[in-house]
Design a protein around this motif. Structure first.
Motif, PDB file in Angstrom:
ATOM      1  N   VAL A  22       0.838  -1.203   0.000  1.00 19.67           N
ATOM      2  CA  VAL A  22       0.000   0.000   0.000  1.00 19.67           C
ATOM      3  C   VAL A  22       0.869   1.247   0.000  1.00 19.67           C
ATOM      4  O   VAL A  22       0.651   2.177  -0.791  1.00 19.67           O
ATOM      5  N   VAL A  23       1.861   1.275   0.870  1.00 22.29           N
ATOM      6  CA  VAL A  23       2.765   2.433   0.940  1.00 22.29           C
ATOM      7  C   VAL A  23       3.461   2.635  -0.406  1.00 22.29           C
ATOM      8  O   VAL A  23       3.552   3.761  -0.908  1.00 22.29           O
ATOM      9  N   SER A  24       3.922   1.562  -0.995  1.00 19.84           N
ATOM     10  CA  SER A  24       4.606   1.635  -2.286  1.00 19.84           C
ATOM     11  C   SER A  24       3.681   2.148  -3.382  1.00 19.84           C
ATOM     12  O   SER A  24       4.059   3.012  -4.174  1.00 19.84           O
ATOM     13  N   ALA A  25       2.467   1.625  -3.419  1.00 12.45           N
ATOM     14  CA  ALA A  25       1.511   2.049  -4.449  1.00 12.45           C
ATOM     15  C   ALA A  25       1.177   3.531  -4.298  1.00 12.45           C
ATOM     16  O   ALA A  25       1.164   4.277  -5.288  1.00 12.45           O
ATOM     17  N   VAL A  30      -0.390   5.962  -7.227  1.00 13.02           N
ATOM     18  CA  VAL A  30      -1.651   5.257  -7.451  1.00 13.02           C
ATOM     19  C   VAL A  30      -2.695   5.872  -6.520  1.00 13.02           C
ATOM     20  O   VAL A  30      -2.441   6.007  -5.320  1.00 13.02           O
ATOM     21  N   PRO A  31      -3.853   6.262  -7.059  1.00 15.43           N
ATOM     22  CA  PRO A  31      -4.875   6.867  -6.198  1.00 15.43           C
ATOM     23  C   PRO A  31      -5.356   5.897  -5.115  1.00 15.43           C
ATOM     24  O   PRO A  31      -5.478   4.688  -5.354  1.00 15.43           O
ATOM     25  N   ALA A  32      -5.630   6.440  -3.952  1.00 10.74           N
ATOM     26  CA  ALA A  32      -6.098   5.620  -2.833  1.00 10.74           C
ATOM     27  C   ALA A  32      -7.380   4.879  -3.190  1.00 10.74           C
ATOM     28  O   ALA A  32      -7.591   3.754  -2.736  1.00 10.74           O
ATOM     29  N   THR A  33      -8.223   5.489  -4.009  1.00  8.75           N
ATOM     30  CA  THR A  33      -9.466   4.823  -4.406  1.00  8.75           C
ATOM     31  C   THR A  33      -9.183   3.571  -5.226  1.00  8.75           C
ATOM     32  O   THR A  33      -9.887   2.574  -5.096  1.00  8.75           O
ATOM     33  N   VAL A  35      -6.346   1.725  -5.001  1.00 11.36           N
ATOM     34  CA  VAL A  35      -5.784   0.760  -4.055  1.00 11.36           C
ATOM     35  C   VAL A  35      -6.928   0.133  -3.254  1.00 11.36           C
ATOM     36  O   VAL A  35      -6.971  -1.084  -3.056  1.00 11.36           O
ATOM     37  N   ALA A  36      -7.861   0.963  -2.818  1.00 10.39           N
ATOM     38  CA  ALA A  36      -9.002   0.475  -2.044  1.00 10.39           C
ATOM     39  C   ALA A  36      -9.815  -0.540  -2.844  1.00 10.39           C
ATOM     40  O   ALA A  36     -10.211  -1.586  -2.311  1.00 10.39           O
ATOM     41  N   ALA A  37     -10.050  -0.250  -4.103  1.00  8.68           N
ATOM     42  CA  ALA A  37     -10.815  -1.170  -4.949  1.00  8.68           C
ATOM     43  C   ALA A  37     -10.083  -2.505  -5.095  1.00  8.68           C
ATOM     44  O   ALA A  37     -10.711  -3.573  -5.060  1.00  8.68           O
ATOM     45  N   ALA A  38      -8.775  -2.446  -5.229  1.00  6.60           N
ATOM     46  CA  ALA A  38      -7.990  -3.677  -5.377  1.00  6.60           C
ATOM     47  C   ALA A  38      -8.037  -4.530  -4.109  1.00  6.60           C
ATOM     48  O   ALA A  38      -8.017  -5.762  -4.187  1.00  6.60           O
ATOM     49  N   LEU A  39      -8.108  -3.870  -2.963  1.00  5.89           N
ATOM     50  CA  LEU A  39      -8.124  -4.590  -1.690  1.00  5.89           C
ATOM     51  C   LEU A  39      -9.532  -4.935  -1.210  1.00  5.89           C
ATOM     52  O   LEU A  39      -9.689  -5.720  -0.278  1.00  5.89           O
ATOM     53  N   GLY A  40     -10.524  -4.288  -1.804  1.00  5.88           N
ATOM     54  CA  GLY A  40     -11.899  -4.513  -1.352  1.00  5.88           C
ATOM     55  C   GLY A  40     -12.201  -3.829  -0.028  1.00  5.88           C
ATOM     56  O   GLY A  40     -12.970  -4.340   0.781  1.00  5.88           O
ATOM     57  N   VAL A  41     -11.550  -2.669   0.174  1.00  2.00           N
ATOM     58  CA  VAL A  41     -11.748  -1.906   1.406  1.00  2.00           C
ATOM     59  C   VAL A  41     -12.053  -0.456   1.032  1.00  2.00           C
ATOM     60  O   VAL A  41     -12.002  -0.071  -0.134  1.00  2.00           O
ATOM     61  N   ARG A  43     -11.430   3.726   1.056  1.00  2.00           N
ATOM     62  CA  ARG A  43     -10.275   4.619   0.925  1.00  2.00           C
ATOM     63  C   ARG A  43      -9.736   4.979   2.310  1.00  2.00           C
ATOM     64  O   ARG A  43      -8.525   5.019   2.532  1.00  2.00           O
ATOM     65  N   TYR A  44     -10.633   5.180   3.249  1.00  2.56           N
ATOM     66  CA  TYR A  44     -10.241   5.476   4.624  1.00  2.56           C
ATOM     67  C   TYR A  44      -9.390   4.334   5.204  1.00  2.56           C
ATOM     68  O   TYR A  44      -8.382   4.567   5.861  1.00  2.56           O
ATOM     69  N   ARG A  45      -9.787   3.093   4.922  1.00  5.60           N
ATOM     70  CA  ARG A  45      -9.036   1.937   5.423  1.00  5.60           C
ATOM     71  C   ARG A  45      -7.650   1.866   4.797  1.00  5.60           C
ATOM     72  O   ARG A  45      -6.683   1.474   5.445  1.00  5.60           O
ATOM     73  N   VAL A  46      -7.541   2.271   3.534  1.00  7.70           N
ATOM     74  CA  VAL A  46      -6.229   2.300   2.876  1.00  7.70           C
ATOM     75  C   VAL A  46      -5.285   3.212   3.656  1.00  7.70           C
ATOM     76  O   VAL A  46      -4.138   2.853   3.911  1.00  7.70           O
TER      77      VAL A  46
END
Length: 53
Positions: A22-25, A30-33, A35-41, A43-46
């Motif tokens: 996550v930190v690397s992305a 990479v937008p937090a949204t 990353v969030a979509a990729a993790l299924g969480v 944006r706040y959780r990211v």
């Protein structure tokens, strides 16, 4: 009991790997949204993951 300890060690390692990814992305722009979509969480959780929470 050893299996429980081993499973917990794997969870700890997986969480650390996820945080590093996550930190690397995010550092790569990479937008937090996304990353969030990729993790299924959310944006706040990211951001929580990034901050180690």
């Amino acid at each position: 009991m050893g299996a429980v300890v081993a499973a917990n060690d794997q969870i700890v390692a997986a969480k650390l790997a996820r945080r590093r990814a996550v930190v690397s992305a995010l550092a790569a722009g990479v937008p937090a949204t996304r990353v969030a979509a990729a993790l299924g969480v959310s944006r706040y959780r990211v951001y929580q993951i990034r901050d180690g929470k």
